[in-house]
Design a protein around this motif. Structure first.
Motif, PDB file in Angstrom:
ATOM      1  N   LEU A  61       0.995  -1.278  -0.264  1.00 49.61           N
ATOM      2  CA  LEU A  61       0.489   0.066   0.103  1.00 49.61           C
ATOM      3  C   LEU A  61       0.912   1.413   0.148  1.00 49.61           C
ATOM      4  N   ALA A  62       0.999   1.715  -1.002  1.00 48.88           N
ATOM      5  CA  ALA A  62       1.556   3.318  -1.096  1.00 48.88           C
ATOM      6  C   ALA A  62       0.920   4.593  -1.146  1.00 48.88           C
ATOM      7  N   ALA A  63      -0.510   4.684  -1.700  1.00 49.11           N
ATOM      8  CA  ALA A  63      -1.130   5.568  -2.877  1.00 49.11           C
ATOM      9  C   ALA A  63      -2.177   6.637  -1.211  1.00 49.11           C
ATOM     10  N   GLY A  64      -1.131   6.410  -0.600  1.00 51.74           N
ATOM     11  CA  GLY A  64      -1.730   7.115   1.006  1.00 51.74           C
ATOM     12  C   GLY A  64      -1.067   8.854   0.933  1.00 51.74           C
ATOM     13  N   ARG A  66      -8.460   9.096  -2.727  1.00 50.96           N
ATOM     14  CA  ARG A  66      -7.638   8.003  -0.835  1.00 50.96           C
ATOM     15  C   ARG A  66      -8.342   8.157  -0.035  1.00 50.96           C
ATOM     16  N   LYS A  81       4.611  10.049  -0.100  1.00 56.36           N
ATOM     17  CA  LYS A  81       5.373   9.845   0.963  1.00 56.36           C
ATOM     18  C   LYS A  81       6.493   9.223   0.312  1.00 56.36           C
ATOM     19  N   GLN A 113      -5.596   4.095  -7.169  1.00 57.35           N
ATOM     20  CA  GLN A 113      -6.040   3.731  -5.380  1.00 57.35           C
ATOM     21  C   GLN A 113      -6.705   5.503  -6.483  1.00 57.35           C
ATOM     22  N   ALA A 116      -7.993   1.304  -0.340  1.00 59.23           N
ATOM     23  CA  ALA A 116      -6.261   0.640  -1.197  1.00 59.23           C
ATOM     24  C   ALA A 116      -5.762  -0.865  -1.521  1.00 59.23           C
ATOM     25  N   VAL A 150       1.666  -3.075  13.107  1.00 59.80           N
ATOM     26  CA  VAL A 150       2.625  -3.154  12.670  1.00 59.80           C
ATOM     27  C   VAL A 150       2.020  -2.607  11.656  1.00 59.80           C
ATOM     28  N   ILE A 193      -8.712  -4.401  15.599  1.00 62.78           N
ATOM     29  CA  ILE A 193      -7.628  -3.234  16.561  1.00 62.78           C
ATOM     30  C   ILE A 193      -8.486  -2.151  15.837  1.00 62.78           C
ATOM     31  N   SER A 216      -7.210   2.762   3.614  1.00 63.30           N
ATOM     32  CA  SER A 216      -6.067   1.950   3.365  1.00 63.30           C
ATOM     33  C   SER A 216      -7.154   0.420   3.207  1.00 63.30           C
ATOM     34  N   GLU A 227      -7.760   2.253  16.039  1.00 64.45           N
ATOM     35  CA  GLU A 227      -6.823   3.014  15.502  1.00 64.45           C
ATOM     36  C   GLU A 227      -6.269   3.725  16.575  1.00 64.45           C
ATOM     37  N   ARG A 232       0.536  14.409   6.937  1.00 63.97           N
ATOM     38  CA  ARG A 232       1.736  14.763   7.777  1.00 63.97           C
ATOM     39  C   ARG A 232       2.495  14.881   7.884  1.00 63.97           C
ATOM     40  N   GLY A 240      -2.475   1.945  15.662  1.00 59.36           N
ATOM     41  CA  GLY A 240      -3.287   1.041  16.281  1.00 59.36           C
ATOM     42  C   GLY A 240      -2.965   0.133  17.036  1.00 59.36           C
ATOM     43  N   ASN A 259       5.369   8.677   9.129  1.00 55.30           N
ATOM     44  CA  ASN A 259       4.359   9.485   8.869  1.00 55.30           C
ATOM     45  C   ASN A 259       4.923  10.838   8.923  1.00 55.30           C
ATOM     46  N   TYR A 305     -10.610   1.580   6.703  1.00 50.41           N
ATOM     47  CA  TYR A 305      -9.530   0.924   7.575  1.00 50.41           C
ATOM     48  C   TYR A 305      -9.548  -0.263   7.327  1.00 50.41           C
TER      49      TYR A 305
END
Ligand code: UD1
Ligand code: CA
Length: 473
Positions: A21-24, A88, A35, A85, A94, A183, A165, A91, A167, A28, A152, A240, A210
């Motif tokens: 997953l790299a689309a975020g 956004r 990122k 994606q 994504a 993780v 989990i 996740s 957040e 921040r 999380g 982040n 999520y």
């Protein structure tokens, strides 16, 4: 760290697909750069995660990026696929995008956050092994942190099994006190993942789908969810913010320096030495304090680099010594001497045993074997033959305001101090140039070129001058 050989996933009898997953948006980071493209030791942080994924030799590797993620394509290893994606939405969304190219895939799907660059293949192999051994439909990776911060939280039930989990932003004070965190590395049964993805909702503080809510979905359906608890705190560090980017970079830098030291390189002061990923240094070389070796730099054996050097994309051959200097995109031949306070610029070649001394700038030039530019000179667009000596303060005037011109200086040439070569101009082998000359015409081999006003000595000048002063008084 990357592992050269693919780690066998033979324990997993089922085919493996990995989704990264790299689309975020990386809000921040407060950046216009995606990122995952931010560099850690000179390399986009996504590349480290892709290394770890590739080492598992998965049947499929899908990288989820945003529609506008420039440059990501170039990072993909051979055979990897890119899924886009469009919006956004979180996740979980994504993963949905990542599953699109895996429509007919049956087996295990490993999902990796793309912003965790210190992860290694060994940890991922451990996760996969745990998933297979535990016969779970979903396995998450967890770690216990002294300061669980924004991660999380992993909530377990009274019998110690994973329950969900939560957040950090959605957590109650009691849940926030939990030190075991998610993780962001998961393995899911492909069919079950496909079944539960459409059930995700965005009813949380961030209004996002999520991925972490999948845990609860699996459990609700009676599927076994397992947790792989790692002790590897560093491998769990997500990037982040720029603060976390610097923390991760510091750890990666330390690892790279340790690799070099273990391979026979002496480093006086690791705390002030910066080496990019991929930089190589040969045995018995010494890196002195306040030195940066960046980009595609390689240093041979028995070299001394520093103190106070910056090298970017430089090849340094065996036995060279460079002190207090700035070098970019050039080649320093064996046993050369550079510095102190030397600027060697792109497309410069220093042949074996050449010297570029103090307050010298050299650009796009070749300095031949054993030739020396020892002091206070500018050499640009120039070819110097072998065993020539360029006097202090020599300048090649290569630019007429519109075009750059070449200076060619032969072998065994002795250039007097404070010479200006007005290019284009050629000096033949064995020639001499008188100090203070402005050379505008070619100098033949073996000749002396002098181009300066002749000296006049005016006899008795001082006495006559004093006499005039006395007369006025
Ligand atoms: C995520 C986890 C959190 C975990 C932490 C570990 C979720 C909801 N939370 O939080 O439990 O402790 O990672 O580092 O997953 N991404 C997309 N598209 C999106 C949103 C995110 O591709 O629309 C990617 C990001 O590029 C990133 C990953 O998904 O690689 C995680 O997203 P991020 O926003 O960094 O989640 P965290 O808040 O760190
Ligand atoms: Ca993250």
């Amino acid at each position: 760290m990357s592992v050269d050989q693919p780690i066998s996933s033979s324990r997993a009898s089922r085919p493996l697909a990995v989704i990264v997953l790299a689309a975020g948006l990386g809000t921040r980071m407060k950046s216009d750069v995606p990122k995952v493209m931010h560099p850690v030791c000179g390399r986009p942080l996504l590349s480290y995660v892709l290394d770890a994924a590739t080492a598992l030799a998965p049947a499929r590797l899908v990288v989820v990026t945003g529609p506008d993620h420039q440059g990501v394509e170039a990072l993909l290893p051979p055979g990897a696929e890119r899924a886009v994606q469009a919006e956004r939405l979180g996740s979980g969304d994504a993963v949905r995008a990542g599953m699109a190219p895996l429509a007919g895939f049956d087996g295990d799907v490993m999902v990796l956050n793309g912003d965790v660059p210190l992860v290694g293949a060994a940890l991922l192999a451990g996760l996969l092994g745990r998933h297979v051994d535990g016969a779970a439909r979903a396995t998450i990776t967890t770690v216990v942190l002294a300061d669980p911060g924004h991660y999380g939280r992993v909530i377990r039930d009274s019998s110690g099994d994973v329950a969900r989990i939560v957040e950090a932003r959605d957590a109650s004070p009691g849940q926030l006190a939990v030190a075991e965190i998610n993780v962001g590395f998961y393995v899911f049964d492909a069919a079950e993942l496909r079944r539960f993805l459409p059930t995700l909702t965005a009813d949380n503080v961030q209004g996002e789908y999520y991925l972490t809510d999948l845990v609860h979905r699996f459990l609700e359906a009676g599927d076994r969810v397992d947790a792989f608890l790692t002790a590897d705190v560093e491998a769990s560090m997500g990037v982040n913010s720029r603060v976390e980017l610097a923390q991760v970079t510091a750890i990666m830098r330390r690892r790279l320096l340790e690799q070099l030291m273990l391979a026979g390189v002496s480093i006086d002061d690791p705390s002030s030495t910066y080496v990019d990923w991929g930089v190589t240094v040969g045995r018995d070389s010494l890196i002195r304090p306040q030195t940066m070796l960046t980009g595609a730099t390689s240093v041979g054996e028995r070299c001394t680099i520093g103190p106070g050097c910056f090298l970017a994309d430089v090849t340094v051959d065996d036995g060279a010594a460079i002190v207090s200097s700035h070098l970019v995109g050039c080649h320093v031949g064996p046993d050369c001497n550079v510095g102190p306070f030397t600027h060697v610029r792109a497309r410069t070649e220093l042949a074996a045993g050449a010297k570029a001394g103090s307050f010298v700038e050299i650009k796009a030039s070749r300095v031949g074997r054993g030739s020396k530019v020892p002091h206070l000179s500018y050499v640009g667009d120039t070819t110097i033959g072998e065993n020539s000596n360029i006097g202090a303060g020599t300048i090649t005037a290569n630019y007429d305001g519109e075009h750059k011109h070449q200076t060619v200086i032969g072998s065994d040439v002795k250039v007097g101090s404070d010479t200006v070569f007005v290019a284009p101009v050629t000096v033949g082998d064995g020639a001499y140039i008188g100090a203070g000359s402005i050379i505008t015409k070619d100098v033949p081999a073996g000749a002396l070129g002098v181009a300066r006003a002749r000296q006049d000595n005016i006899e008795g000048y001082t006495d006559r001058r004093r006499g005039r002063r006395r007369d006025r008084a």
